[in-house]
Scaffold this motif. Structure first.
Motif, PDB file in Angstrom:
ATOM      1  N   GLU A  64       7.952 -19.977   2.061  1.00  0.00           N
ATOM      2  CA  GLU A  64       6.625 -19.950   2.629  1.00  0.00           C
ATOM      3  C   GLU A  64       7.039 -18.711   3.760  1.00  0.00           C
ATOM      4  O   GLU A  64       6.127 -17.836   3.809  1.00  0.00           O
ATOM      5  N   GLU A  65       8.062 -18.807   4.658  1.00  0.00           N
ATOM      6  CA  GLU A  65       8.425 -17.965   5.450  1.00  0.00           C
ATOM      7  C   GLU A  65       8.495 -16.497   4.970  1.00  0.00           C
ATOM      8  O   GLU A  65       8.017 -15.464   5.488  1.00  0.00           O
ATOM      9  N   THR A  66       9.240 -16.482   3.679  1.00  0.00           N
ATOM     10  CA  THR A  66       9.543 -15.157   2.978  1.00  0.00           C
ATOM     11  C   THR A  66       8.219 -14.690   2.714  1.00  0.00           C
ATOM     12  O   THR A  66       7.900 -13.392   2.832  1.00  0.00           O
ATOM     13  N   LEU A  67       7.299 -15.456   1.992  1.00  0.00           N
ATOM     14  CA  LEU A  67       6.146 -15.138   1.408  1.00  0.00           C
ATOM     15  C   LEU A  67       5.001 -14.532   2.566  1.00  0.00           C
ATOM     16  O   LEU A  67       4.549 -13.491   2.640  1.00  0.00           O
ATOM     17  N   ASN A  68       5.107 -15.345   3.943  1.00  0.00           N
ATOM     18  CA  ASN A  68       4.462 -14.897   4.864  1.00  0.00           C
ATOM     19  C   ASN A  68       4.965 -13.497   5.483  1.00  0.00           C
ATOM     20  O   ASN A  68       4.071 -12.524   5.848  1.00  0.00           O
ATOM     21  N   LYS A  69       6.263 -13.309   5.593  1.00  0.00           N
ATOM     22  CA  LYS A  69       6.794 -12.007   5.904  1.00  0.00           C
ATOM     23  C   LYS A  69       6.398 -10.942   4.763  1.00  0.00           C
ATOM     24  O   LYS A  69       5.960  -9.763   5.234  1.00  0.00           O
ATOM     25  N   SER A  70       6.415 -11.388   3.533  1.00  0.00           N
ATOM     26  CA  SER A  70       6.268 -10.240   2.594  1.00  0.00           C
ATOM     27  C   SER A  70       4.757 -10.027   2.664  1.00  0.00           C
ATOM     28  O   SER A  70       4.212  -8.683   2.513  1.00  0.00           O
ATOM     29  N   ILE A  71       3.823 -10.899   3.067  1.00  0.00           N
ATOM     30  CA  ILE A  71       2.065 -10.515   3.088  1.00  0.00           C
ATOM     31  C   ILE A  71       2.015  -9.992   4.418  1.00  0.00           C
ATOM     32  O   ILE A  71       1.367  -8.825   4.381  1.00  0.00           O
ATOM     33  N   VAL A  72       2.756  -9.917   5.325  1.00  0.00           N
ATOM     34  CA  VAL A  72       2.699  -9.170   6.639  1.00  0.00           C
ATOM     35  C   VAL A  72       3.191  -7.643   6.265  1.00  0.00           C
ATOM     36  O   VAL A  72       2.533  -6.707   6.637  1.00  0.00           O
ATOM     37  N   ILE A  73       4.366  -7.507   5.741  1.00  0.00           N
ATOM     38  CA  ILE A  73       4.915  -6.334   5.251  1.00  0.00           C
ATOM     39  C   ILE A  73       3.873  -5.619   4.393  1.00  0.00           C
ATOM     40  O   ILE A  73       3.676  -4.479   4.477  1.00  0.00           O
ATOM     41  N   ALA A  74       3.422  -6.347   3.399  1.00  0.00           N
ATOM     42  CA  ALA A  74       2.330  -5.829   2.520  1.00  0.00           C
ATOM     43  C   ALA A  74       1.029  -5.340   3.143  1.00  0.00           C
ATOM     44  O   ALA A  74       0.504  -4.099   2.745  1.00  0.00           O
ATOM     45  N   GLN A  75       0.742  -6.020   4.214  1.00  0.00           N
ATOM     46  CA  GLN A  75      -0.460  -5.762   4.963  1.00  0.00           C
ATOM     47  C   GLN A  75      -0.047  -4.450   5.930  1.00  0.00           C
ATOM     48  O   GLN A  75      -0.971  -3.731   5.840  1.00  0.00           O
ATOM     49  N   GLU A  76       1.075  -4.422   6.296  1.00  0.00           N
ATOM     50  CA  GLU A  76       1.219  -3.286   6.971  1.00  0.00           C
ATOM     51  C   GLU A  76       1.516  -1.912   6.290  1.00  0.00           C
ATOM     52  O   GLU A  76       1.058  -0.782   6.664  1.00  0.00           O
ATOM     53  N   ALA A  77       2.255  -2.331   4.994  1.00  0.00           N
ATOM     54  CA  ALA A  77       2.137  -1.050   4.134  1.00  0.00           C
ATOM     55  C   ALA A  77       0.803  -0.553   3.577  1.00  0.00           C
ATOM     56  O   ALA A  77       0.577   0.564   3.648  1.00  0.00           O
ATOM     57  N   GLY A  78      -0.188  -1.615   3.584  1.00  0.00           N
ATOM     58  CA  GLY A  78      -1.529  -1.251   3.166  1.00  0.00           C
ATOM     59  C   GLY A  78      -2.313  -0.295   4.164  1.00  0.00           C
ATOM     60  O   GLY A  78      -2.836   0.654   4.024  1.00  0.00           O
ATOM     61  N   GLU A  79      -1.872  -0.827   5.400  1.00  0.00           N
ATOM     62  CA  GLU A  79      -2.471  -0.044   6.758  1.00  0.00           C
ATOM     63  C   GLU A  79      -1.670   1.281   6.758  1.00  0.00           C
ATOM     64  O   GLU A  79      -2.727   2.212   7.038  1.00  0.00           O
ATOM     65  N   ASP A  80      -0.452   1.479   6.383  1.00  0.00           N
ATOM     66  CA  ASP A  80       0.091   2.624   6.640  1.00  0.00           C
ATOM     67  C   ASP A  80      -0.477   3.728   5.364  1.00  0.00           C
ATOM     68  O   ASP A  80      -0.805   4.733   5.738  1.00  0.00           O
ATOM     69  N   VAL A  81      -0.929   2.984   4.328  1.00  0.00           N
ATOM     70  CA  VAL A  81      -1.171   3.931   3.109  1.00  0.00           C
ATOM     71  C   VAL A  81      -2.420   4.195   3.601  1.00  0.00           C
ATOM     72  O   VAL A  81      -3.097   5.661   3.238  1.00  0.00           O
ATOM     73  N   LYS A  82      -3.339   3.232   4.129  1.00  0.00           N
ATOM     74  CA  LYS A  82      -4.846   3.598   4.710  1.00  0.00           C
ATOM     75  C   LYS A  82      -4.919   4.862   5.670  1.00  0.00           C
ATOM     76  O   LYS A  82      -5.401   5.895   5.470  1.00  0.00           O
ATOM     77  N   ARG A  83      -3.875   4.738   6.577  1.00  0.00           N
ATOM     78  CA  ARG A  83      -3.809   5.665   7.546  1.00  0.00           C
ATOM     79  C   ARG A  83      -3.410   7.155   6.960  1.00  0.00           C
ATOM     80  O   ARG A  83      -3.897   7.924   7.271  1.00  0.00           O
ATOM     81  N   ASN A  84      -2.281   7.024   6.046  1.00  0.00           N
ATOM     82  CA  ASN A  84      -1.763   8.242   5.494  1.00  0.00           C
ATOM     83  C   ASN A  84      -2.944   8.861   4.900  1.00  0.00           C
ATOM     84  O   ASN A  84      -3.261  10.209   4.656  1.00  0.00           O
ATOM     85  N   ALA A  85      -3.599   7.944   3.865  1.00  0.00           N
ATOM     86  CA  ALA A  85      -4.902   8.428   3.100  1.00  0.00           C
ATOM     87  C   ALA A  85      -5.982   9.243   4.188  1.00  0.00           C
ATOM     88  O   ALA A  85      -6.417  10.361   3.652  1.00  0.00           O
ATOM     89  N   GLN A  86      -6.234   8.493   5.032  1.00  0.00           N
ATOM     90  CA  GLN A  86      -7.150   9.066   6.127  1.00  0.00           C
ATOM     91  C   GLN A  86      -6.768  10.316   6.700  1.00  0.00           C
ATOM     92  O   GLN A  86      -7.493  11.280   6.734  1.00  0.00           O
ATOM     93  N   LYS A  87      -5.672  10.368   7.017  1.00  0.00           N
ATOM     94  CA  LYS A  87      -4.986  11.755   7.647  1.00  0.00           C
ATOM     95  C   LYS A  87      -5.096  12.809   6.569  1.00  0.00           C
ATOM     96  O   LYS A  87      -5.532  14.066   6.837  1.00  0.00           O
ATOM     97  N   GLU A  88      -4.617  12.526   5.529  1.00  0.00           N
ATOM     98  CA  GLU A  88      -4.752  13.433   4.201  1.00  0.00           C
ATOM     99  C   GLU A  88      -6.022  13.936   3.964  1.00  0.00           C
ATOM    100  O   GLU A  88      -6.499  15.054   3.652  1.00  0.00           O
ATOM    101  N   ALA A  89      -7.087  13.034   4.145  1.00  0.00           N
ATOM    102  CA  ALA A  89      -8.584  13.282   3.796  1.00  0.00           C
ATOM    103  C   ALA A  89      -8.888  14.131   4.630  1.00  0.00           C
ATOM    104  O   ALA A  89      -9.582  15.251   4.446  1.00  0.00           O
ATOM    105  N   LYS A  90      -8.599  13.941   6.253  1.00  0.00           N
ATOM    106  CA  LYS A  90      -8.828  14.828   7.184  1.00  0.00           C
ATOM    107  C   LYS A  90      -8.492  16.228   6.968  1.00  0.00           C
ATOM    108  O   LYS A  90      -9.095  17.213   7.195  1.00  0.00           O
ATOM    109  N   LEU A  91      -7.270  16.376   6.558  1.00  0.00           N
ATOM    110  CA  LEU A  91      -6.500  17.518   6.382  1.00  0.00           C
ATOM    111  C   LEU A  91      -7.287  18.395   5.149  1.00  0.00           C
ATOM    112  O   LEU A  91      -7.358  19.586   5.349  1.00  0.00           O
ATOM    113  N   ILE A  92      -7.652  17.618   4.245  1.00  0.00           N
ATOM    114  CA  ILE A  92      -8.169  18.099   2.980  1.00  0.00           C
ATOM    115  C   ILE A  92      -9.737  18.788   3.317  1.00  0.00           C
ATOM    116  O   ILE A  92      -9.974  19.671   3.128  1.00  0.00           O
TER     117      ILE A  92
END
Length: 171
Positions: A64-92
Motif C-alpha cells: 500500500e505504501e509503495t502504491l501510494n508513493k507510486s501514485i504520488v510519483i505518477a501525479q508529480e510526473a503528470g504535473e511535470d509533463v503538463k508543465r513541460n507541455a504548457q512551456k512548449e506550447a508557449k514557446l510554439i
C-alpha cells in the motif's frame, strides 16, 4: 506461570478420609490433560497464524505504501509533463507570433514596394502619354500647315510625263 500438561499429569493429591475415587479422578485428569494439550496446540497454531497474518498485513501495508508513493510519483510526473507541455506550447505560440509578425512585415514591405512601382508606372504612363500627345499634335500641325496646299498647286501635264517616260526608256 501457566500450567503445562506435564504439571497436571504429575499433580499428586493428598488422600483423605472419604476422598474422591482415585481412578475417576485420574481418568478426569487424563481427559483434562488431553483437552489442555489440544487447547495449547490450538493456541500455538493460532499464534502462528496470527504471526503469519501480521507478516502478510505488513507485506500488504508495504505494498500500500509503495502504491501510494507510486501514485504520488505518477501525479508529480503528470504535473511535470503538463508543465513541460504548457512551456512548449508557449514557446510554439511565441515562435508562431514571431513568424506571423515577420510574414506581415514582409508583406507590408512588398506591398509598399509594389505601390512604389505602381506610382513609378503611373509617372511613366503620364510621360509616355504626354510625349505621344505631343507627337500626334506635331503630326496634326504638319497636316494643318499650308505646305500641303502648296503641293496641290503644282500642275503636272500627263502628256509631258509620257514624253519623259519614253525618253527615259530609249536612253
Amino acid at each position: 506461570m501457566p500450567l503445562t500438561p506435564l504439571d497436571i499429569h504429575n499433580k499428586e493429591f493428598n488422600k483423605g478420609f472419604r476422598g474422591y475415587d482415585e481412578d475417576e479422578v485420574n481418568e478426569f485428569l487424563d481427559q483434562v490433560i488431553k483437552d489442555y494439550e489440544l487447547v495449547l496446540r490450538e493456541k500455538k497454531e493460532l499464534e502462528e497464524r496470527l504471526n503469519e497474518m501480521k507478516d502478510r498485513l505488513g507485506h500488504f501495508v508495504n505494498i500500500e505504501e509503495t502504491l501510494n508513493k507510486s501514485i504520488v510519483i505518477a501525479q508529480e510526473a503528470g504535473e511535470d509533463v503538463k508543465r513541460n507541455a504548457q512551456k512548449e506550447a508557449k514557446l510554439i505560440i511565441k515562435e508562431a507570433e514571431k513568424n506571423a509578425d515577420r510574414i506581415v512585415n514582409e508583406s507590408l514591405s512588398k506591398a509598399r514596394k509594389i505601390a512604389l512601382e505602381i506610382e513609378d508606372l503611373k509617372k511613366q504612363s503620364k510621360v509616355f502619354r504626354t510625349r505621344f500627345k505631343m507627337l500626334i499634335e506635331a503630326q496634326l500641325d504638319m497636316l494643318n500647315t499650308d505646305d500641303w496646299d502648296h503641293l496641290l498647286e503644282y500642275e503636272v501635264d500627263a502628256t509631258e510625263l509620257k514624253i519623259h517616260e519614253e525618253e527615259d526608256s530609249l536612253a
